[in-house]
Design a protein around this motif. Sequence first.
Motif, PDB file in Angstrom:
ATOM      1  N   ASP A 320      82.528 112.816 -26.440  1.00 42.32           N
ATOM      2  CA  ASP A 320      83.797 112.127 -26.664  1.00 42.32           C
ATOM      3  C   ASP A 320      83.745 111.373 -27.987  1.00 42.32           C
ATOM      4  OD1 ASP A 320      84.865 112.942 -24.206  1.00 42.32           O
ATOM      5  OD2 ASP A 320      83.928 111.260 -23.149  1.00 42.32           O
ATOM      6  N   ALA A 321      84.881 111.303 -28.655  1.00 40.67           N
ATOM      7  CA  ALA A 321      84.950 110.620 -29.951  1.00 40.67           C
ATOM      8  C   ALA A 321      86.189 109.736 -30.004  1.00 40.67           C
ATOM      9  CB  ALA A 321      84.983 111.646 -31.088  1.00 40.67           C
ATOM     10  N   TRP A 322      86.033 108.605 -30.670  1.00 41.49           N
ATOM     11  CA  TRP A 322      87.119 107.637 -30.792  1.00 41.49           C
ATOM     12  C   TRP A 322      87.095 107.094 -32.216  1.00 41.49           C
ATOM     13  CZ3 TRP A 322      87.410 102.617 -27.323  1.00 41.49           C
ATOM     14  CH2 TRP A 322      88.692 102.039 -27.434  1.00 41.49           C
ATOM     15  N   VAL A 323      88.189 107.247 -32.924  1.00 47.35           N
ATOM     16  CA  VAL A 323      88.317 106.776 -34.300  1.00 47.35           C
ATOM     17  C   VAL A 323      89.369 105.679 -34.320  1.00 47.35           C
ATOM     18  CG1 VAL A 323      88.844 107.398 -36.681  1.00 47.35           C
ATOM     19  CG2 VAL A 323      87.734 109.076 -35.169  1.00 47.35           C
ATOM     20  N   LEU A 324      89.001 104.515 -34.827  1.00 46.71           N
ATOM     21  CA  LEU A 324      89.923 103.387 -34.891  1.00 46.71           C
ATOM     22  C   LEU A 324      90.061 102.955 -36.337  1.00 46.71           C
ATOM     23  CD1 LEU A 324      87.715 102.590 -32.266  1.00 46.71           C
ATOM     24  CD2 LEU A 324      89.794 101.340 -31.733  1.00 46.71           C
ATOM     25  N   GLN A 325      91.261 103.030 -36.864  1.00 49.48           N
ATOM     26  CA  GLN A 325      91.515 102.569 -38.228  1.00 49.48           C
ATOM     27  C   GLN A 325      92.037 101.141 -38.176  1.00 49.48           C
ATOM     28  OE1 GLN A 325      93.073 105.001 -41.691  1.00 49.48           O
ATOM     29  NE2 GLN A 325      94.928 103.880 -41.175  1.00 49.48           N
ATOM     30  N   ARG A 326      91.333 100.252 -38.874  1.00 48.58           N
ATOM     31  CA  ARG A 326      91.725  98.840 -38.891  1.00 48.58           C
ATOM     32  C   ARG A 326      92.648  98.505 -40.051  1.00 48.58           C
ATOM     33  NH1 ARG A 326      89.489  95.211 -35.533  1.00 48.58           N
ATOM     34  NH2 ARG A 326      91.541  94.358 -35.970  1.00 48.58           N
ATOM     35  N   GLU A 327      92.445  99.165 -41.195  1.00 46.38           N
ATOM     36  CA  GLU A 327      93.280  98.856 -42.356  1.00 46.38           C
ATOM     37  C   GLU A 327      93.242 100.013 -43.349  1.00 46.38           C
ATOM     38  OE1 GLU A 327      91.647  95.871 -45.119  1.00 46.38           O
ATOM     39  OE2 GLU A 327      89.926  95.729 -43.757  1.00 46.38           O
ATOM     40  N   GLU A 366      93.409 114.030 -55.112  1.00 43.07           N
ATOM     41  CA  GLU A 366      94.753 113.694 -54.645  1.00 43.07           C
ATOM     42  C   GLU A 366      94.728 112.712 -53.478  1.00 43.07           C
ATOM     43  OE1 GLU A 366      96.595 117.448 -53.815  1.00 43.07           O
ATOM     44  OE2 GLU A 366      97.005 117.858 -55.927  1.00 43.07           O
ATOM     45  N   VAL A 367      93.851 111.731 -53.579  1.00 39.87           N
ATOM     46  CA  VAL A 367      93.725 110.705 -52.543  1.00 39.87           C
ATOM     47  C   VAL A 367      94.824 109.665 -52.729  1.00 39.87           C
ATOM     48  CG1 VAL A 367      92.254 108.882 -51.603  1.00 39.87           C
ATOM     49  CG2 VAL A 367      91.247 111.070 -52.331  1.00 39.87           C
ATOM     50  N   GLU A 368      95.574 109.414 -51.655  1.00 40.12           N
ATOM     51  CA  GLU A 368      96.663 108.434 -51.711  1.00 40.12           C
ATOM     52  C   GLU A 368      96.296 107.104 -51.061  1.00 40.12           C
ATOM     53  OE1 GLU A 368     100.530 109.707 -50.629  1.00 40.12           O
ATOM     54  OE2 GLU A 368     100.274 111.741 -51.402  1.00 40.12           O
ATOM     55  N   GLN A 369      95.450 107.142 -50.042  1.00 37.94           N
ATOM     56  CA  GLN A 369      95.052 105.934 -49.331  1.00 37.94           C
ATOM     57  C   GLN A 369      93.594 106.086 -48.896  1.00 37.94           C
ATOM     58  OE1 GLN A 369      96.962 103.006 -48.394  1.00 37.94           O
ATOM     59  NE2 GLN A 369      98.468 103.788 -49.847  1.00 37.94           N
ATOM     60  N   LEU A 370      92.963 104.944 -48.596  1.00 40.93           N
ATOM     61  CA  LEU A 370      91.613 104.912 -48.038  1.00 40.93           C
ATOM     62  C   LEU A 370      91.662 104.137 -46.730  1.00 40.93           C
ATOM     63  CD1 LEU A 370      89.577 106.305 -49.949  1.00 40.93           C
ATOM     64  CD2 LEU A 370      91.333 105.073 -51.254  1.00 40.93           C
ATOM     65  N   GLY A 371      91.152 104.735 -45.659  1.00 42.92           N
ATOM     66  CA  GLY A 371      91.148 104.080 -44.365  1.00 42.92           C
ATOM     67  C   GLY A 371      89.801 103.445 -44.059  1.00 42.92           C
ATOM     68  N   PRO A 402      96.339  97.345 -34.214  1.00 45.13           N
ATOM     69  CA  PRO A 402      97.137  96.358 -34.939  1.00 45.13           C
ATOM     70  C   PRO A 402      96.409  95.074 -35.291  1.00 45.13           C
ATOM     71  CG  PRO A 402      97.708  96.344 -32.619  1.00 45.13           C
ATOM     72  CD  PRO A 402      96.730  97.458 -32.803  1.00 45.13           C
ATOM     73  N   GLY A 403      95.496  94.652 -34.446  1.00 47.24           N
ATOM     74  CA  GLY A 403      94.838  93.372 -34.679  1.00 47.24           C
ATOM     75  C   GLY A 403      93.726  93.187 -33.681  1.00 47.24           C
ATOM     76  N   THR A 404      93.361  91.958 -33.421  1.00 48.65           N
ATOM     77  CA  THR A 404      92.303  91.656 -32.468  1.00 48.65           C
ATOM     78  C   THR A 404      92.777  90.532 -31.565  1.00 48.65           C
ATOM     79  OG1 THR A 404      90.598  92.287 -34.054  1.00 48.65           O
ATOM     80  CG2 THR A 404      89.904  90.981 -32.160  1.00 48.65           C
ATOM     81  N   GLY A 405      92.629  90.743 -30.269  1.00 50.99           N
ATOM     82  CA  GLY A 405      93.011  89.715 -29.316  1.00 50.99           C
ATOM     83  C   GLY A 405      91.862  88.774 -29.033  1.00 50.99           C
ATOM     84  N   SER A 406      91.957  88.072 -27.938  1.00 54.62           N
ATOM     85  CA  SER A 406      90.902  87.141 -27.553  1.00 54.62           C
ATOM     86  C   SER A 406      89.752  87.913 -26.913  1.00 54.62           C
ATOM     87  CB  SER A 406      91.451  86.109 -26.560  1.00 54.62           C
ATOM     88  OG  SER A 406      91.933  86.765 -25.394  1.00 54.62           O
ATOM     89  N   GLY A 407      88.616  87.247 -26.795  1.00 52.72           N
ATOM     90  CA  GLY A 407      87.481  87.869 -26.126  1.00 52.72           C
ATOM     91  C   GLY A 407      86.685  88.763 -27.045  1.00 52.72           C
ATOM     92  N   ALA A 408      85.575  89.292 -26.503  1.00 52.25           N
ATOM     93  CA  ALA A 408      84.653  90.120 -27.274  1.00 52.25           C
ATOM     94  C   ALA A 408      85.139  91.569 -27.323  1.00 52.25           C
ATOM     95  CB  ALA A 408      83.252  90.053 -26.656  1.00 52.25           C
ATOM     96  N   LEU A 409      84.932  92.218 -28.459  1.00 50.52           N
ATOM     97  CA  LEU A 409      85.356  93.609 -28.605  1.00 50.52           C
ATOM     98  C   LEU A 409      84.369  94.592 -27.992  1.00 50.52           C
ATOM     99  CD1 LEU A 409      86.873  93.958 -32.195  1.00 50.52           C
ATOM    100  CD2 LEU A 409      88.032  94.214 -29.998  1.00 50.52           C
ATOM    101  N   ALA A 410      83.081  94.292 -28.050  1.00 51.93           N
ATOM    102  CA  ALA A 410      82.083  95.255 -27.582  1.00 51.93           C
ATOM    103  C   ALA A 410      82.299  95.674 -26.119  1.00 51.93           C
ATOM    104  CB  ALA A 410      80.678  94.701 -27.781  1.00 51.93           C
ATOM    105  N   PRO A 411      82.463  94.731 -25.172  1.00 45.00           N
ATOM    106  CA  PRO A 411      82.713  95.160 -23.790  1.00 45.00           C
ATOM    107  C   PRO A 411      84.010  95.946 -23.644  1.00 45.00           C
ATOM    108  CG  PRO A 411      82.083  92.847 -23.863  1.00 45.00           C
ATOM    109  CD  PRO A 411      82.339  93.272 -25.273  1.00 45.00           C
ATOM    110  N   HIS A 412      85.026  95.569 -24.434  1.00 46.28           N
ATOM    111  CA  HIS A 412      86.302  96.282 -24.385  1.00 46.28           C
ATOM    112  C   HIS A 412      86.120  97.741 -24.812  1.00 46.28           C
ATOM    113  CE1 HIS A 412      90.586  97.117 -24.931  1.00 46.28           C
ATOM    114  NE2 HIS A 412      90.294  97.567 -26.133  1.00 46.28           N
ATOM    115  N   LEU A 413      85.408  97.973 -25.913  1.00 46.48           N
ATOM    116  CA  LEU A 413      85.193  99.333 -26.396  1.00 46.48           C
ATOM    117  C   LEU A 413      84.349 100.134 -25.417  1.00 46.48           C
ATOM    118  CD1 LEU A 413      84.568  98.560 -30.170  1.00 46.48           C
ATOM    119  CD2 LEU A 413      86.597  99.593 -29.164  1.00 46.48           C
TER     120      LEU A 413
END
Length: 526
Positions: A320-327, A366-371, A402-413
């Motif tokens: 399984d793979a999960w890609v998350l773009q933050r900005e 022809e790169v328009e953006q960097l993620g 979109p952003g980061t809520g409260s709490g730790a991210l590691a258990p959420h992921l």
Amino acid sequence: MSTDSPTGPPQVLPEEIAALRADLAAASYLTSTIEQLLGPVAADALRRMNPVPADRVLTAREESAAVLLRLFTLGAALPRPQVETALPSLGVDGAMRLGLVEPVPMADADGAVRALLELAPYSASDDAGQIHWWIASDLSELATGRPLGPEHVLGVGGASLTLARITPRASVGTVLDLGCGGGIQALHASRHAERVVATDLSERALAVAAFNAALNGIEIELRQGSLLEPVAGESFDLIISNPPFVITPRQAGEGTTTWTYRDGGRAGDALLAELVRALPAHLAPGGSAVMLGNWEITDPAAWDAHPRAWVQDALDDGVDAWVLQREQEDPAQYAETWVRDGGITDRDPEWATLVGAWLEDFAQREVEQLGFGYLLLRRPDPAARPPGAASRPGRLRTEQVPGTGSGALAPHLAASLDAMETLAQLDDAALAAARPVRADDLVERRHLTPGQWDPMLIELVQGAGFARRVRADQQLAATVGALDGTLTLGQVVGAVCALTDADEGKTLERVLPAVRELILTGMATL
């Protein structure tokens, strides 16, 4: 281009290391002490790489922690007696043997010494409790006043802290820290792993990592080599990596200086492609990989085209793979970010040449953006499948968070990766027969035109995780509101339809995929 020339690497000498550890502890050389000494204004300025307020505060202070901060972070040349007082067990001679300081040429009769490395306190917490470490790294441009050199070894920066925050901390047997730099991720992993292997192409980085491990009384196994070469044929329960992913121009001539700590020596984002394709072979059953990265975007409507291509082999292998773009950044922003990261500003003569080289390199492709974001992989454990369940292709999820809520991210992921595996075993009938429970942090927001009863917009809003927002209709909102584990999902939908005169079959067609998404993102649980 003028950069700092690396001094010799720090030495791991057991007696001197023990004396240094005792002196740092006696000086209370801790993050909390430094914050208290500096005060909020100087501390914030120092985090912005502005040393002037800190220098003004510390110059008149005689506490050992203040002396050590001036020496090892601000790069001040200090009288030898003052440093001897701050390091009474180790002494200046011992610090020289460790490679931490050197005499200042042409000093006065009392002599003066200056740091060869930064030595900073580091504090954090995890499931095992509070952490207080000391981390050595090469001196920053704040201390040297010069751009960073090609073999520079970074301290604990924003990327390091981000990776530490998203790494799962469940107890595991083996961990690989790939591209370990000064070793901070390996040190963290040692608290929840039986064995930690840390690799890096840079011999200097490995020497700094060995010093940091010894100073903090931690055992890690260090190996030199490129990417996964040092662990050929081995598999791990967890792979952590902050790889040298920065895209750097490859054409010959000026503007192509290579910073080993961040540049993998490939054109474009090819290093990430190579690494992601090779990683699955090193994941043990049930094993996960967590890494930072960035990718080129040639079509903004398909921001995930590159990482999708990278993980295809993994999906075929059942991973399984999960890609998350933050900005995202445009090419000019990206060039500015990484030229400044090398210690070069728009006041330096090299600035225009370097930025121009980046822009030309991106234009050729022809790169328009960097993620920027995170890549997570998980190899499902066959032993954890329900009896009779067949193997399956890997599942891919890509999203812009979109952003980061409260709490730790590691258990959420980690929970979301678990949910990905669980949901893969549930068809619609099985999901309808399950009893999901809405998350405690989930709230509903209704937007109404003043004076009207019916909402024009209903949102389900996540308080933790990535603070996601999901648009809902009346039936989905009512269904989620009733998910307390008492009734099955199918029973709840049936009751909602009975109350609203909605068609149950059509409602299930809309609600089941939506609830799958809520479970996958942690807004509901099974």
